[in-house]
Design a protein around this motif. Structure first.
Motif, PDB file in Angstrom:
ATOM      1  N   SER A 238       0.818  -1.221   0.000  1.00  0.00           N
ATOM      2  CA  SER A 238       0.000   0.000   0.000  1.00  0.00           C
ATOM      3  C   SER A 238       0.849   1.269   0.000  1.00  0.00           C
ATOM      4  CB  SER A 238      -0.931   0.014   1.229  1.00  0.00           C
ATOM      5  OG  SER A 238      -1.788  -1.098   1.230  1.00  0.00           O
ATOM      6  N   MET A 239       2.176   1.107  -0.073  1.00  0.00           N
ATOM      7  CA  MET A 239       3.069   2.254   0.034  1.00  0.00           C
ATOM      8  C   MET A 239       3.014   3.148  -1.218  1.00  0.00           C
ATOM      9  SD  MET A 239       6.270   3.504  -1.033  1.00  0.00           S
ATOM     10  CE  MET A 239       7.221   2.092  -1.566  1.00  0.00           C
ATOM     11  N   TYR A 240       3.073   4.481  -0.993  1.00  0.00           N
ATOM     12  CA  TYR A 240       3.163   5.475  -2.064  1.00  0.00           C
ATOM     13  C   TYR A 240       4.440   6.285  -1.903  1.00  0.00           C
ATOM     14  CZ  TYR A 240      -1.623   4.738  -3.686  1.00  0.00           C
ATOM     15  OH  TYR A 240      -2.757   4.190  -4.221  1.00  0.00           O
ATOM     16  N   TRP A 241       5.019   6.696  -3.003  1.00  0.00           N
ATOM     17  CA  TRP A 241       6.221   7.538  -2.972  1.00  0.00           C
ATOM     18  C   TRP A 241       5.924   8.876  -3.636  1.00  0.00           C
ATOM     19  CZ3 TRP A 241       7.680   8.877  -7.852  1.00  0.00           C
ATOM     20  CH2 TRP A 241       7.342   8.021  -8.892  1.00  0.00           C
ATOM     21  N   TYR A 256       5.188   7.108   1.901  1.00  0.00           N
ATOM     22  CA  TYR A 256       4.031   7.113   2.805  1.00  0.00           C
ATOM     23  C   TYR A 256       3.455   5.704   2.855  1.00  0.00           C
ATOM     24  CZ  TYR A 256       4.284  12.186   2.333  1.00  0.00           C
ATOM     25  OH  TYR A 256       4.722  13.486   2.330  1.00  0.00           O
ATOM     26  N   ALA A 257       2.958   5.321   4.022  1.00  0.00           N
ATOM     27  CA  ALA A 257       2.480   3.951   4.218  1.00  0.00           C
ATOM     28  C   ALA A 257       1.276   3.627   3.345  1.00  0.00           C
ATOM     29  CB  ALA A 257       2.136   3.715   5.686  1.00  0.00           C
ATOM     30  N   ASP A 258       0.415   4.609   3.073  1.00  0.00           N
ATOM     31  CA  ASP A 258      -0.764   4.374   2.240  1.00  0.00           C
ATOM     32  C   ASP A 258      -1.219   5.698   1.625  1.00  0.00           C
ATOM     33  OD1 ASP A 258      -2.300   5.737   4.283  1.00  0.00           O
ATOM     34  OD2 ASP A 258      -2.411   3.844   5.376  1.00  0.00           O
ATOM     35  N   ASN A 267       3.339  10.915   8.737  1.00  0.00           N
ATOM     36  CA  ASN A 267       4.146   9.707   8.937  1.00  0.00           C
ATOM     37  C   ASN A 267       4.927   9.315   7.687  1.00  0.00           C
ATOM     38  OD1 ASN A 267       3.083   9.456  11.559  1.00  0.00           O
ATOM     39  ND2 ASN A 267       1.330   8.305  10.790  1.00  0.00           N
ATOM     40  N   SER A 268       5.599  10.277   7.094  1.00  0.00           N
ATOM     41  CA  SER A 268       6.388   9.998   5.900  1.00  0.00           C
ATOM     42  C   SER A 268       7.805   9.573   6.287  1.00  0.00           C
ATOM     43  CB  SER A 268       6.450  11.241   5.005  1.00  0.00           C
ATOM     44  OG  SER A 268       7.122  12.297   5.674  1.00  0.00           O
TER      45      SER A 268
END
Length: 456
Positions: A238-241, A256-258, A267-268
Protein backbone atom coordinates in the motif's frame (compact mmCIF):
# COMPACT_ATOMS: atom_id res chain seq x y z
CA UNK A 1 -32.53 73.73 -77.59
CA UNK A 2 -29.27 71.82 -77.17
CA UNK A 3 -27.11 74.90 -76.57
CA UNK A 4 -29.61 76.01 -73.93
CA UNK A 5 -29.36 72.67 -72.04
CA UNK A 6 -25.61 72.82 -72.33
CA UNK A 7 -25.59 76.25 -70.78
CA UNK A 8 -27.79 75.01 -67.91
CA UNK A 9 -25.36 72.14 -67.25
CA UNK A 10 -22.41 74.48 -67.29
CA UNK A 11 -24.15 76.91 -64.96
CA UNK A 12 -24.78 74.10 -62.44
CA UNK A 13 -21.25 72.68 -62.52
CA UNK A 14 -19.00 75.64 -63.27
CA UNK A 15 -18.31 78.48 -60.84
CA UNK A 16 -19.08 82.01 -62.10
CA UNK A 17 -15.43 82.91 -62.14
CA UNK A 18 -14.75 80.19 -64.71
CA UNK A 19 -17.23 81.48 -67.32
CA UNK A 20 -15.93 82.80 -70.66
CA UNK A 21 -18.29 84.81 -72.90
CA UNK A 22 -19.38 83.12 -76.13
CA UNK A 23 -17.90 85.85 -78.26
CA UNK A 24 -14.49 85.06 -76.70
CA UNK A 25 -14.57 81.41 -77.69
CA UNK A 26 -12.03 80.47 -80.28
CA UNK A 27 -13.40 79.27 -83.57
CA UNK A 28 -11.49 76.03 -83.16
CA UNK A 29 -13.42 75.19 -80.00
CA UNK A 30 -16.91 75.16 -81.65
CA UNK A 31 -17.94 72.96 -84.55
CA UNK A 32 -21.34 72.21 -86.08
CA UNK A 33 -22.74 69.31 -88.08
CA UNK A 34 -25.98 67.72 -89.30
CA UNK A 35 -27.05 64.34 -87.85
CA UNK A 36 -28.48 61.35 -89.73
CA UNK A 37 -32.05 62.48 -89.03
CA UNK A 38 -31.31 66.01 -90.14
CA UNK A 39 -30.93 67.47 -86.68
CA UNK A 40 -28.40 70.18 -85.96
CA UNK A 41 -25.46 69.14 -83.78
CA UNK A 42 -23.17 71.50 -81.91
CA UNK A 43 -19.83 70.35 -80.50
CA UNK A 44 -17.94 72.44 -77.96
CA UNK A 45 -14.42 71.64 -76.70
CA UNK A 46 -13.73 72.98 -73.24
CA UNK A 47 -10.30 72.60 -71.69
CA UNK A 48 -10.18 71.11 -68.15
CA UNK A 49 -9.18 74.48 -66.76
CA UNK A 50 -12.70 75.67 -67.61
CA UNK A 51 -14.94 72.56 -67.33
CA UNK A 52 -15.04 70.99 -63.75
CA UNK A 53 -14.38 67.38 -64.71
CA UNK A 54 -13.46 66.36 -61.15
CA UNK A 55 -16.83 67.53 -59.84
CA UNK A 56 -18.69 65.56 -62.48
CA UNK A 57 -16.73 62.41 -61.56
CA UNK A 58 -17.47 62.99 -57.88
CA UNK A 59 -21.21 63.29 -58.58
CA UNK A 60 -21.11 60.09 -60.61
CA UNK A 61 -19.44 58.19 -57.72
CA UNK A 62 -21.94 59.58 -55.21
CA UNK A 63 -24.78 58.49 -57.48
CA UNK A 64 -23.37 54.94 -57.70
CA UNK A 65 -22.98 54.77 -53.89
CA UNK A 66 -26.58 55.89 -53.38
CA UNK A 67 -27.88 53.27 -55.82
CA UNK A 68 -25.86 50.55 -54.01
CA UNK A 69 -27.18 51.64 -50.60
CA UNK A 70 -30.76 51.57 -51.90
CA UNK A 71 -30.21 48.01 -53.18
CA UNK A 72 -28.83 46.94 -49.78
CA UNK A 73 -31.82 48.40 -47.92
CA UNK A 74 -34.25 46.73 -50.36
CA UNK A 75 -32.55 43.39 -49.79
CA UNK A 76 -32.84 43.88 -46.01
CA UNK A 77 -36.54 44.60 -46.31
CA UNK A 78 -37.01 41.46 -48.41
CA UNK A 79 -35.10 39.45 -45.80
CA UNK A 80 -37.17 40.87 -42.94
CA UNK A 81 -40.34 40.09 -44.87
CA UNK A 82 -39.20 36.47 -45.24
CA UNK A 83 -38.39 36.24 -41.51
CA UNK A 84 -41.77 37.72 -40.61
CA UNK A 85 -43.55 35.10 -42.75
CA UNK A 86 -41.62 32.33 -40.96
CA UNK A 87 -42.42 33.80 -37.53
CA UNK A 88 -46.11 34.10 -38.41
CA UNK A 89 -46.21 30.43 -39.47
CA UNK A 90 -44.50 29.42 -36.21
CA UNK A 91 -46.95 31.52 -34.24
CA UNK A 92 -49.86 29.83 -35.99
CA UNK A 93 -48.38 26.42 -35.12
CA UNK A 94 -47.97 27.42 -31.46
CA UNK A 95 -51.55 28.68 -31.37
CA UNK A 96 -52.77 25.33 -32.69
CA UNK A 97 -50.77 23.39 -30.08
CA UNK A 98 -52.09 25.56 -27.25
CA UNK A 99 -55.65 25.00 -28.53
CA UNK A 100 -55.04 21.25 -28.45
CA UNK A 101 -53.76 21.53 -24.88
CA UNK A 102 -56.88 23.41 -23.85
CA UNK A 103 -59.08 20.65 -25.24
CA UNK A 104 -57.25 17.77 -23.50
CA UNK A 105 -54.79 19.08 -20.95
CA UNK A 106 -54.73 15.89 -18.88
CA UNK A 107 -53.08 13.86 -21.68
CA UNK A 108 -49.88 15.92 -21.79
CA UNK A 109 -46.83 15.68 -19.57
CA UNK A 110 -44.61 18.30 -17.97
CA UNK A 111 -42.06 18.04 -20.78
CA UNK A 112 -44.68 19.21 -23.32
CA UNK A 113 -45.45 22.29 -21.26
CA UNK A 114 -41.80 23.09 -20.74
CA UNK A 115 -41.03 22.79 -24.46
CA UNK A 116 -43.91 25.15 -25.23
CA UNK A 117 -42.61 27.69 -22.74
CA UNK A 118 -39.13 27.52 -24.27
CA UNK A 119 -40.50 28.00 -27.77
CA UNK A 120 -42.62 30.94 -26.63
CA UNK A 121 -39.59 32.62 -25.07
CA UNK A 122 -37.58 32.07 -28.23
CA UNK A 123 -40.41 33.45 -30.36
CA UNK A 124 -40.66 36.55 -28.19
CA UNK A 125 -36.91 37.14 -28.59
CA UNK A 126 -37.19 36.77 -32.37
CA UNK A 127 -40.00 39.31 -32.53
CA UNK A 128 -37.92 41.75 -30.48
CA UNK A 129 -34.98 41.27 -32.83
CA UNK A 130 -37.17 41.89 -35.87
CA UNK A 131 -38.67 45.01 -34.31
CA UNK A 132 -35.22 46.44 -33.60
CA UNK A 133 -33.98 45.59 -37.08
CA UNK A 134 -36.89 47.40 -38.72
CA UNK A 135 -36.72 50.20 -36.16
CA UNK A 136 -40.50 50.17 -36.07
CA UNK A 137 -43.18 50.62 -33.43
CA UNK A 138 -45.95 49.18 -35.57
CA UNK A 139 -49.14 47.92 -33.84
CA UNK A 140 -48.41 44.54 -35.47
CA UNK A 141 -45.51 43.96 -33.06
CA UNK A 142 -47.61 44.98 -30.05
CA UNK A 143 -50.24 42.50 -31.14
CA UNK A 144 -47.63 39.73 -31.42
CA UNK A 145 -46.33 40.45 -27.91
CA UNK A 146 -49.90 40.27 -26.55
CA UNK A 147 -50.52 36.92 -28.25
CA UNK A 148 -47.31 35.46 -26.83
CA UNK A 149 -48.11 36.59 -23.28
CA UNK A 150 -51.63 35.18 -23.49
CA UNK A 151 -50.38 31.80 -24.71
CA UNK A 152 -47.78 31.69 -21.90
CA UNK A 153 -50.53 32.27 -19.30
CA UNK A 154 -52.67 29.52 -20.83
CA UNK A 155 -49.79 27.03 -20.75
CA UNK A 156 -49.07 27.83 -17.08
CA UNK A 157 -52.76 27.38 -16.18
CA UNK A 158 -53.12 24.11 -18.07
CA UNK A 159 -50.09 22.63 -16.34
CA UNK A 160 -51.81 22.91 -12.94
CA UNK A 161 -54.48 20.44 -14.12
CA UNK A 162 -51.86 17.77 -14.78
CA UNK A 163 -50.70 16.96 -11.23
CA UNK A 164 -51.55 13.25 -11.34
CA UNK A 165 -49.61 12.66 -14.51
CA UNK A 166 -46.68 14.71 -13.24
CA UNK A 167 -46.33 12.48 -10.16
CA UNK A 168 -46.07 9.38 -12.37
CA UNK A 169 -43.51 11.12 -14.59
CA UNK A 170 -41.39 12.11 -11.57
CA UNK A 171 -41.25 8.47 -10.43
CA UNK A 172 -40.24 7.27 -13.89
CA UNK A 173 -37.61 9.99 -14.18
CA UNK A 174 -36.15 8.96 -10.81
CA UNK A 175 -35.87 5.33 -11.98
CA UNK A 176 -34.27 6.41 -15.23
CA UNK A 177 -31.80 8.67 -13.42
CA UNK A 178 -30.76 5.81 -11.13
CA UNK A 179 -30.14 3.54 -14.13
CA UNK A 180 -28.10 6.24 -15.83
CA UNK A 181 -25.96 6.74 -12.73
CA UNK A 182 -25.28 3.01 -12.49
CA UNK A 183 -24.36 2.88 -16.17
CA UNK A 184 -22.05 5.88 -15.76
CA UNK A 185 -20.22 4.20 -12.88
CA UNK A 186 -19.68 1.09 -14.99
CA UNK A 187 -18.26 3.20 -17.82
CA UNK A 188 -15.95 5.25 -15.60
CA UNK A 189 -14.41 2.34 -13.72
CA UNK A 190 -13.77 -1.23 -14.84
CA UNK A 191 -12.15 -3.55 -12.32
CA UNK A 192 -8.65 -4.24 -13.69
CA UNK A 193 -7.37 -7.73 -14.29
CA UNK A 194 -4.15 -7.26 -12.31
CA UNK A 195 -1.02 -8.68 -13.88
CA UNK A 196 -2.87 -10.22 -16.81
CA UNK A 197 -1.64 -9.37 -20.32
CA UNK A 198 -4.29 -11.37 -22.19
CA UNK A 199 -5.28 -8.43 -24.34
CA UNK A 200 -4.28 -6.67 -27.55
CA UNK A 201 -3.23 -3.37 -26.01
CA UNK A 202 -4.68 -0.22 -24.52
CA UNK A 203 -8.22 0.58 -25.59
CA UNK A 204 -8.86 3.81 -23.66
CA UNK A 205 -7.78 5.98 -20.73
CA UNK A 206 -10.28 7.14 -18.12
CA UNK A 207 -10.92 10.66 -16.95
CA UNK A 208 -8.25 11.99 -14.56
CA UNK A 209 -8.59 11.47 -10.83
CA UNK A 210 -6.96 14.50 -9.18
CA UNK A 211 -5.74 13.77 -5.65
CA UNK A 212 -4.56 17.19 -4.51
CA UNK A 213 -1.72 19.67 -4.75
CA UNK A 214 1.69 18.24 -3.82
CA UNK A 215 2.72 17.62 -0.22
CA UNK A 216 4.56 20.95 -0.14
CA UNK A 217 1.18 22.60 -0.87
CA UNK A 218 2.89 24.95 -3.28
CA UNK A 219 2.27 25.40 -7.04
CA UNK A 220 5.95 26.37 -7.33
CA UNK A 221 6.91 22.68 -7.09
CA UNK A 222 6.03 21.95 -10.72
CA UNK A 223 8.64 19.21 -11.23
CA UNK A 224 8.46 15.81 -9.58
CA UNK A 225 6.70 12.48 -9.53
CA UNK A 226 4.53 10.20 -7.46
CA UNK A 227 3.10 6.68 -7.59
CA UNK A 228 3.32 3.17 -6.17
CA UNK A 229 6.03 0.53 -6.05
CA UNK A 230 5.65 -1.56 -9.24
CA UNK A 231 7.00 -4.68 -7.47
CA UNK A 232 6.44 -4.11 -3.75
CA UNK A 233 8.13 -6.21 -1.13
CA UNK A 234 5.89 -7.91 1.40
CA UNK A 235 4.29 -5.44 3.77
CA UNK A 236 4.68 -2.43 1.46
CA UNK A 237 1.88 -3.17 -1.02
CA UNK A 238 0.00 0.00 0.00
CA UNK A 239 3.07 2.25 0.03
CA UNK A 240 3.16 5.48 -2.06
CA UNK A 241 6.22 7.54 -2.97
CA UNK A 242 6.54 11.21 -3.81
CA UNK A 243 9.13 13.82 -4.72
CA UNK A 244 8.70 17.42 -5.92
CA UNK A 245 11.07 20.27 -6.80
CA UNK A 246 11.14 23.77 -8.26
CA UNK A 247 13.46 22.67 -11.09
CA UNK A 248 14.26 19.54 -13.15
CA UNK A 249 16.55 18.06 -10.50
CA UNK A 250 16.03 15.35 -7.85
CA UNK A 251 17.57 15.65 -4.40
CA UNK A 252 15.17 14.12 -1.87
CA UNK A 253 12.33 11.68 -1.66
CA UNK A 254 9.35 10.70 0.56
CA UNK A 255 7.51 7.46 1.26
CA UNK A 256 4.03 7.11 2.81
CA UNK A 257 2.48 3.95 4.22
CA UNK A 258 -0.76 4.37 2.24
CA UNK A 259 -2.76 6.78 0.09
CA UNK A 260 -4.54 8.44 3.02
CA UNK A 261 -1.24 9.33 4.70
CA UNK A 262 0.03 10.69 1.38
CA UNK A 263 -2.91 13.08 1.21
CA UNK A 264 -2.64 13.99 4.90
CA UNK A 265 1.17 14.38 4.61
CA UNK A 266 1.64 12.34 7.78
CA UNK A 267 4.15 9.71 8.94
CA UNK A 268 6.39 10.00 5.90
CA UNK A 269 9.82 8.45 5.54
CA UNK A 270 12.36 10.96 4.21
CA UNK A 271 15.30 10.08 1.94
CA UNK A 272 18.09 12.54 1.17
CA UNK A 273 19.80 11.51 -2.06
CA UNK A 274 23.59 11.50 -1.81
CA UNK A 275 23.75 11.60 -5.62
CA UNK A 276 21.47 14.33 -6.96
CA UNK A 277 19.42 13.30 -9.95
CA UNK A 278 17.86 15.03 -12.94
CA UNK A 279 14.89 14.65 -15.22
CA UNK A 280 12.05 13.52 -12.91
CA UNK A 281 11.49 10.29 -14.85
CA UNK A 282 12.25 8.11 -11.84
CA UNK A 283 10.30 5.15 -10.45
CA UNK A 284 10.31 2.77 -7.46
CA UNK A 285 10.53 -0.99 -8.00
CA UNK A 286 11.31 -3.61 -5.36
CA UNK A 287 11.74 -0.81 -2.77
CA UNK A 288 14.54 0.61 -4.93
CA UNK A 289 14.50 3.99 -6.58
CA UNK A 290 15.78 4.20 -10.17
CA UNK A 291 16.73 7.63 -11.50
CA UNK A 292 19.16 9.57 -13.72
CA UNK A 293 22.37 11.27 -12.55
CA UNK A 294 24.57 13.58 -14.65
CA UNK A 295 27.99 13.15 -13.02
CA UNK A 296 28.77 10.81 -14.60
CA UNK A 297 25.78 10.69 -16.96
CA UNK A 298 24.32 7.31 -16.07
CA UNK A 299 21.40 5.43 -14.59
CA UNK A 300 21.46 5.16 -10.81
CA UNK A 301 19.61 3.24 -8.14
CA UNK A 302 19.08 3.68 -4.39
CA UNK A 303 17.87 0.92 -2.09
CA UNK A 304 15.29 2.61 0.15
CA UNK A 305 15.86 0.13 2.98
CA UNK A 306 19.64 -0.14 3.17
CA UNK A 307 20.50 3.18 1.42
CA UNK A 308 22.93 1.24 -0.79
CA UNK A 309 23.49 2.95 -4.14
CA UNK A 310 24.96 2.08 -7.52
CA UNK A 311 25.16 3.42 -11.08
CA UNK A 312 25.77 2.20 -14.63
CA UNK A 313 26.85 4.23 -17.66
CA UNK A 314 24.99 3.57 -20.90
CA UNK A 315 27.68 4.34 -23.50
CA UNK A 316 25.31 5.12 -26.36
CA UNK A 317 22.82 7.26 -24.39
CA UNK A 318 22.94 10.97 -25.21
CA UNK A 319 22.11 14.08 -23.17
CA UNK A 320 21.08 15.99 -26.30
CA UNK A 321 17.58 14.53 -26.54
CA UNK A 322 14.75 15.13 -24.08
CA UNK A 323 10.96 15.08 -24.03
CA UNK A 324 9.13 18.18 -25.23
CA UNK A 325 7.88 19.31 -21.81
CA UNK A 326 11.26 19.69 -20.09
CA UNK A 327 15.01 19.49 -20.52
CA UNK A 328 17.17 16.85 -18.79
CA UNK A 329 14.62 14.06 -19.32
CA UNK A 330 17.25 11.92 -20.99
CA UNK A 331 16.77 8.60 -19.18
CA UNK A 332 13.17 7.55 -18.61
CA UNK A 333 12.66 4.57 -16.32
CA UNK A 334 9.56 2.37 -16.59
CA UNK A 335 8.27 -0.88 -15.14
CA UNK A 336 5.48 -3.20 -16.24
CA UNK A 337 4.33 -6.81 -16.02
CA UNK A 338 7.46 -7.95 -17.89
CA UNK A 339 10.18 -6.17 -15.94
CA UNK A 340 12.28 -2.99 -15.68
CA UNK A 341 13.02 -0.70 -18.65
CA UNK A 342 14.85 2.48 -19.55
CA UNK A 343 14.16 4.66 -22.60
CA UNK A 344 16.64 7.11 -24.10
CA UNK A 345 17.90 8.46 -27.45
CA UNK A 346 21.37 8.28 -28.97
CA UNK A 347 23.46 9.81 -31.70
CA UNK A 348 23.35 6.48 -33.56
CA UNK A 349 19.54 6.44 -33.42
CA UNK A 350 19.49 10.07 -34.64
CA UNK A 351 17.27 11.15 -31.77
CA UNK A 352 14.81 8.28 -31.99
CA UNK A 353 13.88 6.47 -28.76
CA UNK A 354 15.89 3.38 -27.85
CA UNK A 355 14.03 0.88 -25.64
CA UNK A 356 16.34 -1.05 -23.31
CA UNK A 357 15.55 -3.90 -20.92
CA UNK A 358 17.39 -3.72 -17.56
CA UNK A 359 18.65 -6.82 -15.81
CA UNK A 360 17.60 -6.10 -12.24
CA UNK A 361 20.23 -8.39 -10.68
CA UNK A 362 23.31 -7.15 -12.53
CA UNK A 363 21.89 -3.67 -13.12
CA UNK A 364 23.03 -3.79 -16.73
CA UNK A 365 21.41 -3.46 -20.14
CA UNK A 366 19.99 -6.81 -21.22
CA UNK A 367 18.71 -5.79 -24.64
CA UNK A 368 18.39 -2.50 -26.57
CA UNK A 369 15.93 -1.96 -29.43
CA UNK A 370 15.74 1.06 -31.74
CA UNK A 371 12.23 2.39 -32.38
CA UNK A 372 10.83 4.71 -35.05
CA UNK A 373 9.66 7.69 -32.98
CA UNK A 374 11.69 10.85 -32.26
CA UNK A 375 12.02 11.54 -28.57
CA UNK A 376 11.74 15.31 -28.93
CA UNK A 377 8.30 14.86 -30.51
CA UNK A 378 7.03 13.09 -27.40
CA UNK A 379 5.59 14.44 -24.18
CA UNK A 380 6.49 11.22 -22.34
CA UNK A 381 6.44 7.42 -22.65
CA UNK A 382 5.60 4.38 -20.52
CA UNK A 383 5.58 0.58 -20.71
CA UNK A 384 2.60 -1.79 -20.31
CA UNK A 385 2.78 -5.55 -20.98
CA UNK A 386 6.00 -5.21 -22.96
CA UNK A 387 4.65 -2.46 -25.21
CA UNK A 388 6.06 1.07 -25.22
CA UNK A 389 3.38 3.76 -25.50
CA UNK A 390 4.43 7.31 -26.45
CA UNK A 391 2.37 10.44 -25.81
CA UNK A 392 2.28 13.95 -27.23
CA UNK A 393 0.26 17.10 -26.49
CA UNK A 394 -2.85 17.79 -28.59
CA UNK A 395 -3.67 21.09 -26.85
CA UNK A 396 -3.34 22.58 -23.37
CA UNK A 397 -5.99 20.23 -21.93
CA UNK A 398 -5.57 17.06 -24.01
CA UNK A 399 -2.83 14.44 -24.36
CA UNK A 400 -2.70 11.64 -26.93
CA UNK A 401 -1.05 8.22 -27.08
CA UNK A 402 0.04 8.36 -30.71
CA UNK A 403 2.64 5.58 -31.05
CA UNK A 404 3.18 2.04 -29.78
CA UNK A 405 6.13 -0.36 -30.10
CA UNK A 406 5.86 -4.04 -29.16
CA UNK A 407 9.15 -5.26 -27.67
CA UNK A 408 8.31 -8.93 -28.48
CA UNK A 409 7.26 -8.67 -32.11
CA UNK A 410 9.30 -5.50 -32.85
CA UNK A 411 6.17 -4.11 -34.52
CA UNK A 412 5.20 -0.46 -34.33
CA UNK A 413 1.89 1.25 -35.03
CA UNK A 414 0.26 4.65 -34.88
CA UNK A 415 -2.56 5.26 -32.39
CA UNK A 416 -4.92 8.02 -31.38
CA UNK A 417 -5.96 7.44 -27.75
CA UNK A 418 -6.73 10.80 -26.22
CA UNK A 419 -7.18 11.65 -22.56
CA UNK A 420 -7.59 14.92 -20.63
CA UNK A 421 -4.90 16.63 -18.60
CA UNK A 422 -5.60 18.56 -15.42
CA UNK A 423 -2.85 21.09 -16.20
CA UNK A 424 -0.94 21.78 -19.42
CA UNK A 425 2.49 20.35 -18.51
CA UNK A 426 3.53 17.18 -16.71
CA UNK A 427 6.99 15.80 -15.90
CA UNK A 428 6.38 12.23 -14.77
CA UNK A 429 4.10 9.60 -16.32
CA UNK A 430 4.30 5.91 -15.41
CA UNK A 431 2.16 2.82 -15.63
CA UNK A 432 1.92 0.58 -12.58
CA UNK A 433 1.18 -3.13 -13.16
CA UNK A 434 -0.04 -3.73 -9.59
CA UNK A 435 -3.23 -1.73 -10.17
CA UNK A 436 -3.02 -1.07 -13.93
CA UNK A 437 -3.15 2.68 -13.51
CA UNK A 438 -1.24 5.60 -14.95
CA UNK A 439 0.36 7.98 -12.44
CA UNK A 440 1.04 11.52 -13.63
CA UNK A 441 2.68 14.41 -11.79
CA UNK A 442 0.75 17.17 -13.57
CA UNK A 443 2.28 20.59 -12.89
CA UNK A 444 2.32 20.06 -9.12
CA UNK A 445 -0.78 17.85 -8.71
CA UNK A 446 -1.23 14.12 -8.05
CA UNK A 447 -3.22 12.76 -11.01
CA UNK A 448 -4.05 9.13 -11.86
CA UNK A 449 -5.92 7.29 -14.64
CA UNK A 450 -7.53 3.88 -15.03
CA UNK A 451 -6.21 2.02 -18.08
CA UNK A 452 -8.68 -0.04 -20.07
CA UNK A 453 -7.28 -2.82 -22.24
CA UNK A 454 -8.84 -4.43 -25.30
CA UNK A 455 -9.79 -7.96 -24.16
CA UNK A 456 -11.13 -9.04 -27.57
Amino acid sequence: MLPFLLLLLLSALTPASAWIPVEDWESGNVTTSVGESGQCLCHVYLPETIFPVDRVQHMQQVSKDLILEVDIQLNKIEGYQGKLEVYLRELADLSLRVTMLESSADSYIKLDFEMLRIELREFEALVSQLKESLNSSSPVFNSLYTEIRNMTLIVNQLETYDKSNLQVIRIEFAKLQKKLEECQKEQEYIEPDIGNCNHTGILSISKPLVGQLNAHLSPGYQYGGWGKDSKPVRGTESMYWYGAYSGPYVHDFYQYADYEKLLLRSNSKYHDLAWSGFGNNYIVRGNTMYYQINNPFSMSKLNLTSSAKDYRVIPSASQKFSYSYSDNQNLDFAADETGLWVMYASEESKGKIVLAKIDEKSFGIEDAISTGVYKQRAGNAFMACGVMYVTRPVDVTTEEIFYAFDSKTREEKNLSIRFPKFQEKYFNLDYNPTDQKLYMYNNGYYVSYNVRFNKE
